[in-house]
Design a protein around this motif. Structure first.
Motif, short mmCIF file in Angstrom:
data_model
loop_
_atom_site.label_atom_id
_atom_site.label_comp_id
_atom_site.label_asym_id
_atom_site.label_seq_id
_atom_site.Cartn_x
_atom_site.Cartn_y
_atom_site.Cartn_z
N ASN A 262 -12.48 4.57 2.00
CA ASN A 262 -12.64 4.12 0.62
C ASN A 262 -12.98 2.64 0.54
N HIS B 28 -12.03 5.76 -9.11
CA HIS B 28 -11.07 6.86 -8.98
C HIS B 28 -9.89 6.67 -9.96
N GLY C 276 -15.75 9.46 -9.61
CA GLY C 276 -14.42 9.01 -9.22
C GLY C 276 -13.49 10.12 -8.79
N GLN D 69 -12.23 13.23 -6.39
CA GLN D 69 -12.29 13.57 -4.98
C GLN D 69 -13.11 14.83 -4.78
N LEU E 225 -13.46 10.46 -1.55
CA LEU E 225 -14.16 9.94 -2.73
C LEU E 225 -15.61 9.68 -2.39
N HIS F 17 -2.90 2.58 -5.56
CA HIS F 17 -4.27 2.21 -5.21
C HIS F 17 -4.53 0.71 -5.35
#
Length: 194
Positions: free
Chosen positions: A63, A71, A99, A101, A107, A166
């Motif tokens: 990512n 995401h 965004g 998965q 992603l 995140h």
């Protein structure tokens, strides 16, 4: 001079936020205010980055900062929609789709700019989350769902966890890829409005 000495100060860590006006349920308002603060901290971590840092994926990583920011916007709209039983408007859903998965849990790559990512995150919050959650006096009514029963409170708390989780990854990716930040607190560490 070391990279740490050149580090720019971060947004001060503060916890003196209050529910936004117009929320029927104080707890929901506080959760959304905390999400607003988490968003501002996230934006602070990437708004000044060059494109190469924004889209950097470390060796063995999957990512980038841009992918994670997109995401977060996708996840918020997805969960608020499920919690309130409201569909995400088609045009917003199309903008957010990258965004989500894929089937492997990964992603897709995103090449958006910091300004585009911030605008999309703000758009989800201001045109979807707040208008749907603000009028709800009762946030603990359990809604059936295709995967698991949920409440608006549970969805909001999940979003607090999701943004925090995140954001930590974004902080690490920034450290690995670009300009350093010096983490700072506000002048007081308090809760509730001052």
């Amino acid at each position: 001079m070391s990279a740490a000495a050149d580090a720019r100060p971060s947004r001060p860590r503060r916890y003196d936020f209050a529910p936004p006006a117009g929320f029927a349920n104080r707890d929901a308002g506080l959760a959304v205010a905390a999400l607003d603060e988490a968003s501002l901290r996230l934006f602070d971590m990437f708004e000044d980055l060059p494109q190469e840092s924004l889209h950097f994926v470390p060796p063995e990583g999957t990512n980038s900062i841009a992918m994670l920011a997109l995401h977060l916007a996708f996840g918020e709209a997805y969960w608020i929609a499920r919690g309130t039983g409201t569909a995400v408007p088609d045009e917003l859903a199309a903008a957010l789709r990258p965004g989500g998965q894929d089937g492997s849990g990964e992603l897709p790559n995103s090449r958006r700019t910091p300004a585009e990512l911030i605008e999309l995150c703000r758009r989800v919050r201001e045109t979807f989350t707040k208008p749907l959650v603000a009028p709800l006096a009762e946030i603990d009514v359990e809604r059936p769902s295709d995967k698991l029963p949920l409440t608006v409170r549970g969805v909001l708390y999940h979003q607090l966890w999701h943004w925090t989780y995140h954001s930590g990854q974004v902080g690490l990716l920034r450290r690995l890829s670009g300009p350093r930040m010096k983490w700072v607190f506000a002048q007081k560490l308090t809760g509730g409005p001052e």
